[in-house]
Motif scaffolding. Structure first.
Motif, mmCIF file in Angstrom:
data_model
loop_
_atom_site.group_PDB
_atom_site.id
_atom_site.type_symbol
_atom_site.label_atom_id
_atom_site.label_comp_id
_atom_site.label_asym_id
_atom_site.label_seq_id
_atom_site.Cartn_x
_atom_site.Cartn_y
_atom_site.Cartn_z
ATOM 1 N N ASP A 171 51.741 -23.713 -37.984
ATOM 2 C CA ASP A 171 50.423 -23.212 -38.434
ATOM 3 C C ASP A 171 50.532 -22.439 -39.732
ATOM 4 O O ASP A 171 49.608 -22.533 -40.583
ATOM 5 C CB ASP A 171 49.829 -22.308 -37.341
ATOM 6 C CG ASP A 171 49.581 -23.096 -36.054
ATOM 7 O OD1 ASP A 171 49.480 -24.337 -36.116
ATOM 8 O OD2 ASP A 171 49.513 -22.463 -34.974
ATOM 9 N N THR A 172 51.537 -21.622 -39.932
ATOM 10 C CA THR A 172 51.595 -20.744 -41.119
ATOM 11 C C THR A 172 52.958 -20.866 -41.779
ATOM 12 O O THR A 172 53.737 -19.924 -41.837
ATOM 13 C CB THR A 172 51.329 -19.305 -40.711
ATOM 14 O OG1 THR A 172 52.318 -18.948 -39.733
ATOM 15 C CG2 THR A 172 49.937 -19.103 -40.141
ATOM 16 N N PRO A 173 53.316 -22.009 -42.330
ATOM 17 C CA PRO A 173 54.622 -22.138 -42.982
ATOM 18 C C PRO A 173 54.717 -21.323 -44.245
ATOM 19 O O PRO A 173 55.794 -20.913 -44.631
ATOM 20 C CB PRO A 173 54.722 -23.641 -43.262
ATOM 21 C CG PRO A 173 53.312 -24.134 -43.321
ATOM 22 C CD PRO A 173 52.546 -23.320 -42.355
ATOM 23 N N LEU B 236 48.510 -16.802 -52.911
ATOM 24 C CA LEU B 236 47.386 -17.685 -53.264
ATOM 25 C C LEU B 236 47.303 -18.852 -52.282
ATOM 26 O O LEU B 236 46.210 -19.233 -51.845
ATOM 27 C CB LEU B 236 47.576 -18.199 -54.694
ATOM 28 C CG LEU B 236 47.437 -17.145 -55.810
ATOM 29 C CD1 LEU B 236 47.752 -17.781 -57.158
ATOM 30 C CD2 LEU B 236 46.031 -16.528 -55.819
ATOM 31 N N GLN B 237 48.463 -19.409 -51.909
ATOM 32 C CA GLN B 237 48.452 -20.517 -50.949
ATOM 33 C C GLN B 237 48.003 -20.054 -49.562
ATOM 34 O O GLN B 237 47.302 -20.762 -48.848
ATOM 35 C CB GLN B 237 49.853 -21.121 -50.862
ATOM 36 C CG GLN B 237 50.305 -21.819 -52.139
ATOM 37 C CD GLN B 237 51.687 -22.389 -52.003
ATOM 38 O OE1 GLN B 237 52.222 -22.424 -50.918
ATOM 39 N NE2 GLN B 237 52.252 -22.852 -53.136
ATOM 40 N N VAL B 238 48.436 -18.810 -49.180
ATOM 41 C CA VAL B 238 48.044 -18.304 -47.861
ATOM 42 C C VAL B 238 46.538 -18.161 -47.772
ATOM 43 O O VAL B 238 45.898 -18.548 -46.771
ATOM 44 C CB VAL B 238 48.756 -16.962 -47.602
ATOM 45 C CG1 VAL B 238 48.152 -16.262 -46.396
ATOM 46 C CG2 VAL B 238 50.252 -17.195 -47.370
ATOM 47 N N ARG B 239 45.952 -17.587 -48.814
ATOM 48 C CA ARG B 239 44.491 -17.396 -48.787
ATOM 49 C C ARG B 239 43.761 -18.728 -48.872
ATOM 50 O O ARG B 239 42.707 -18.899 -48.235
ATOM 51 C CB ARG B 239 44.095 -16.495 -49.952
ATOM 52 C CG ARG B 239 44.669 -15.063 -49.838
ATOM 53 C CD ARG B 239 44.114 -14.173 -50.938
ATOM 54 N NE ARG B 239 44.708 -12.840 -50.888
ATOM 55 C CZ ARG B 239 45.747 -12.471 -51.592
ATOM 56 N NH1 ARG B 239 46.312 -13.333 -52.446
ATOM 57 N NH2 ARG B 239 46.238 -11.245 -51.481
ATOM 58 N N PRO C 216 47.012 -12.858 -38.200
ATOM 59 C CA PRO C 216 46.512 -11.672 -38.932
ATOM 60 C C PRO C 216 47.541 -10.537 -38.926
ATOM 61 O O PRO C 216 47.694 -9.849 -39.922
ATOM 62 C CB PRO C 216 45.243 -11.297 -38.179
ATOM 63 C CG PRO C 216 45.410 -11.918 -36.808
ATOM 64 C CD PRO C 216 46.165 -13.148 -37.003
ATOM 65 N N GLN C 217 48.238 -10.294 -37.825
ATOM 66 C CA GLN C 217 49.192 -9.170 -37.784
ATOM 67 C C GLN C 217 50.341 -9.412 -38.744
ATOM 68 O O GLN C 217 50.744 -8.524 -39.507
ATOM 69 C CB GLN C 217 49.717 -8.993 -36.366
ATOM 70 C CG GLN C 217 48.643 -8.551 -35.369
ATOM 71 C CD GLN C 217 49.197 -8.364 -33.965
ATOM 72 O OE1 GLN C 217 50.358 -8.656 -33.745
ATOM 73 N NE2 GLN C 217 48.359 -7.890 -33.036
ATOM 74 N N LEU C 218 50.912 -10.595 -38.709
ATOM 75 C CA LEU C 218 52.016 -10.917 -39.614
ATOM 76 C C LEU C 218 51.566 -10.873 -41.058
ATOM 77 O O LEU C 218 52.285 -10.353 -41.929
ATOM 78 C CB LEU C 218 52.587 -12.301 -39.263
ATOM 79 C CG LEU C 218 53.750 -12.792 -40.118
ATOM 80 C CD1 LEU C 218 54.920 -11.825 -40.013
ATOM 81 C CD2 LEU C 218 54.180 -14.195 -39.703
ATOM 82 N N ALA C 219 50.369 -11.368 -41.302
ATOM 83 C CA ALA C 219 49.860 -11.357 -42.685
ATOM 84 C C ALA C 219 49.652 -9.947 -43.170
ATOM 85 O O ALA C 219 49.931 -9.611 -44.330
ATOM 86 C CB ALA C 219 48.557 -12.168 -42.763
ATOM 87 N N ALA C 220 49.180 -9.027 -42.281
ATOM 88 C CA ALA C 220 48.936 -7.640 -42.686
ATOM 89 C C ALA C 220 50.250 -6.952 -43.035
ATOM 90 O O ALA C 220 50.345 -6.209 -44.027
ATOM 91 C CB ALA C 220 48.211 -6.896 -41.564
#
Length: 845
Positions: A148-150, A183-186, A195-199
């Motif tokens: 999901d979030t490579p 930029l790619q994540v957004r 959300p927790q890992l991204a924060a």
């Protein structure tokens, strides 16, 4: 006195010189040594400052940083104190103010930067722990995050790399990659899925105190610290340069002081050297004076010392002098000569003792020494072994009676001389020349005694068992040889008689073809002559001169074929058993003689069992038989019975010719002798085991051969065979025979075969006849011609003069008895007496 005066002057000059040197050293110590100590202390403190300053940059603990700061301040205080001028020497100062001030300033800045470095490291360590926690969460959920979030995973990798980057270029590249990844994540909306890992990653990468900022500040701090350390090292190096310069100045001062000291020392040395030279000269003069008197004394002292330690190879010096030293040398010479005589005597006695002891211990004969009362004094090991004394029985002082009681039971003494070892009334011992002791097991010991001057005696004990056995074998061999010569001569003469009888009977039978009664009488006479010929062969077998016809004989098959005849011969009261053969035994022997041998043994066993019993025949193969030395494989054929047995006293005599235990007229005593002769002639041996009342076992030991191999000997080849249909090729013959009857019979037999025969009685007559007439087709000569002539020498003379003349020899003895003649040649024709008409026809053909 002169030496004492010189020694006293040396002491005075040395004392004055040492005092001058002490003053110079005190001045040197007061002016130079303190400066050297101060310079060494400064160098040590400066080196410690440089070492501590270098280590403060890598200190993470506040306590260690505070301790290093205090240590540096203490070292700087010591350096300032050591840099002040010495008391009394204001002109000597170690100028270090500039370098110390620079080190103080750099130390203050270094302490500040070290504190910052510690705070930055702690902050960066907290961020690394956050990244590690995030990494643990990623690992636990790696399948979901990878799917999901490579991009967040890649962003975590970039932040982890940036936390350990040690260059600005690597840090800037990581920061650019972080911005691109965000930029790619957004754009992909991955922050919403995790959300927790991204924060956590956003705080570590985009906040003012991000990983990039902290790492950049830490790199800058480390560069400033490295720069300050380099400055402090430069100040320390400058201090070392100044210290080196100051040391060189002190070295010049020390050289001046050392020169002063050296001049004072050289002055003292010169005085001492002059006095020493004078003392040496006086000492040499004294040595020369004393050497004239004591040189020879010292040499004699050394020689005496070596003599005392046993060294007699040194010559005594100064024996030619006429003074007291010469007298002492001559006394030493007498002592040396006495010592040499004693050593030679001691060495001779020791060598003689060792020789006697070696001989005493290694003698193959037993030796015992007795005193005048008959008590045992000494003995060697062989004495105890021969008499089978138990261990510890023999001891010094053992009486003669106790010694006799210790001899094994069932022994018998036999005196060889008139006197024996005995005790007389005057208690003196008279000894015999020799006596014999017969022990159990047929062992015989001989005792030879010899008196000693002190009244005792020495007894020598020798084992005669083997010698007596050899003597018995020699007597048996001599007896057999004499009887063999006798029987061989009798058989030769008897064969001549049989020759005349059988030849005339064959000629007579040819003329009685139509007279049946007379023909039967002649046939009966011929059969009797044949039996007489068989008796002759038995006599030759006894004399070991019987020509054998060896062949490969399977012993087990032969015994099986003989069983019916054996059972018939021994009767119904004796049980006959044939044991299975072991190893398929095959021997090379004359089968007829071997069968006769077995029958002979069977009949002897049957005679030993008049009331019945059991008879066992067996055969087996034996590897490396002891009874047949040099033979790799042998066969033993046993005939065992349960009869009366043979007494031990008669066991060694049963193979002697004409020895028999049967009543007169019931036995010739030649049975076992003939068996023994046949076995020995066949290359074997005979052994008899018997126990009185339990039976006997006779063993025939013969060399084994492989089954199926031909067994023909040269003797068998040489014996003429009777042809089935002879064809006459020789029409004339010269007969050389000294026996008239045999000569006439042979002439008649040759004439009946159609040959013209001329007869002579001697070898010379034969040579004269051959020289005067045409050569015949055959020369038939007897070997024994009488008057010292023999046919073998005649055949040689004929071969030399007429090489192509055929010569056939004949004799009443077998061919083997003539093969060792020096004139015998291979291929020589031979026919044994008595021969028949068919055999003679075969010679003519």
């Amino acid at each position: 006195m002169l030496l004492f005066a010189v020694t006293l002057a040396v002491a005075v000059v040395g004392l004055l010189g040492m005092r001058a040197n002490q003053r110079a050293l005190d001045d040197f110590e007061a002016s130079v040594v303190p400066e050297i100590a101060r310079v060494l202390g400064l160098s040590e403190k400066v080196a410690q400052v440089a070492a501590v300053a270098s280590g403060m940059a890598d200190t993470d603990s506040p306590e260690l940083l505070r301790s290093d700061t205090l240590l540096l301040q203490s070292l700087l205080g010591d350096i300032r104190q050591l840099s002040s001028p010495l008391p009394g020497h204001p002109d000597r100062e170690f100028a270090t103010a500039g370098e110390l001030g620079g080190i103080d300033l750099d130390l203050t800045r270094l302490m500040t930067l070290a504190s910052q470095h510690q705070a930055l490291q702690e902050s960066l360590a907290q961020q690394r722990r956050q990244l590690d926690n995030a990494g643990d969460e990623i690992f636990l959920r790696r399948n979901v995050i990878t799917r999901d979030t490579p991009t967040l995973l890649n962003l975590w990798v970039v932040l982890s790399t940036a936390s350990v980057a040690d260059s600005d270029a690597a840090l800037g590249s990581a920061e650019s990659d972080s911005e691109a990844l965000w930029l790619q994540v957004r754009g992909r909306g991955e922050s919403a899925r995790q959300p927790q890992l991204a924060a956590v990653l956003d705080r570590l990468s985009n906040s003012p105190d991000s990983v990039f900022a902290r790492r950049r500040e830490l790199n800058t701090n480390e560069k400033d610290i490295d720069y300050l350390v380099l400055l402090m090292r430069a100040h320390a190096d400058q201090l070392e340069v100044r210290a080196g310069r100051y040391v060189r100045e002190l070295r010049e001062v020390a050289a001046e002081r050392r020169e002063l000291v050296n001049r004072a020392v050289a002055s003292g040395e010169s005085g001492l050297l002059l006095l020493a030279i004078g003392g040496v000269v006086l000492a040499l003069l004294g040595v020369v004076y004393v050497e004239r008197v004591l040189r020879q004394m010292q040499s004699m002292t050394g020689v005496m010392t070596r003599l005392a330690s046993g060294d007699t190879a040194q010559a005594i010096p100064a024996t030619e002098r006429k003074d007291e030293i010469g007298e002492l040398a001559r006394a030493c010479q007498v002592f040396r000569d006495n010592l040499l005589d004693k050593q030679r005597l001691s060495q001779g006695l020791d060598a003689q003792r060792r020789l006697l002891e070696s001989v005493f211990q290694s003698m193959t004969d037993g030796l015992s020494v007795h005193d005048a009362d008959g008590h045992l004094v000494a003995w060697n090991p062989t004495f105890a072994q021969l008499l089978d004394f138990p261990g510890g029985f023999l001891r010094p002082g053992l009486s003669l009676a106790n010694l006799h009681n210790g001899v094994p039971y069932a022994t018998r003494w036999r005196a060889v001389a008139r006197e024996t070892a005995t005790r007389t009334r005057d208690r003196r011992i008279r000894v015999a020349t020799s006596a014999e002791l017969q022990l159990s097991g047929d062992r015989i010991l001989e005792f030879h005694c010899q008196g000693m001057p002190d009244g005792g005696w020495v007894a020598v004990c020798r084992d005669l068992t083997a010698r007596r056995a050899v003597e018995a074998d020699l007597r048996q061999a001599q007896k057999m040889e004499v009887l063999g010569q006798l029987t061989g001569g009798v058989a030769h003469d008897f064969n001549n008689f049989l020759m005349a009888i059988l030849g005339n009977l064959e000629l007579l039978q040819a003329g009685l073809a139509n007279q049946s009664d007379n023909q039967a009488l002649a046939e009966r006479a011929r059969r009797a002559a044949d039996r007489a010929s068989q008796l002759t062969r038995r006599l030759l077998a006894f004399a070991r001169r019987q020509p054998l016809l060896p062949e490969s004989v399977a012993v087990d098959d032969m015994l099986a074929e003989m069983m019916d005849l054996v059972e018939y011969c021994v009767g119904d009261t004796i049980e006959v058993r044939l044991c299975p053969a072991l190893g398929r035994p095959v021997v090379e022997a004359d089968r007829g003689q071997l069968e006769n041998t077995v029958f002979n043994l069977v009949l002897n066993s049957a005679a030993a069992m008049p009331d019945g019993g059991s008879l066992t025949l067996s055969a087996e193969c034996v590897e490396q038989p002891e009874r047949l030395p040099g033979v790799a494989r042998g066969v033993v054929l046993r005939v065992a019975d349960s009869g009366t047995g043979i007494p031990p006293a008669l066991l060694g005599k049963v193979t002697e010719p004409f020895f028999t235990t049967k009543p007169p007229g019931e036995g010739s005593g030649l049975g076992l002798s003939i068996v023994y002769g046949f076995v020995r002639q066949s290359g074997g041996d005979l052994q008899i085991h018997s126990t009185l009342g339990q039976g006997s076992t006779v063993e025939l030991w013969l060399p084994a051969t492989r089954r199926g191999e031909p067994g023909v000997t040269p003797a068998a080849v040489a014996i003429a065979r009777e042809p089935l249909a002879p064809r006459m090729l020789t029409t004339t013959a010269l007969l050389v025979e000294d026996d008239p009857e045999v000569c006439e019979t042979t002439r008649a037999m040759l004439a009946s075969l159609g040959a013209t025969c001329h007869a002579v009685a001697t070898a010379e007559a034969a040579m004269q006849w051959l020289a005067a007439h045409d050569l015949p087709g055959l020369v038939l000569s007897d070997i024994s011609l009488g008057h010292g002539e023999d046919g073998i020498a005649l055949a040689k003379r004929i071969r030399v003069r007429w090489p192509h003349q055929l010569v056939v020899l004949t004799s009443g003895l077998p061919l083997e008895s003539h093969l060792m003649h020096p004139d015998w040649v291979a291929g020589q024709g031979f026919i044994a007496k008595p021969f028949t008409l068919p055999a003679l026809a075969g010679v003519l053909s």
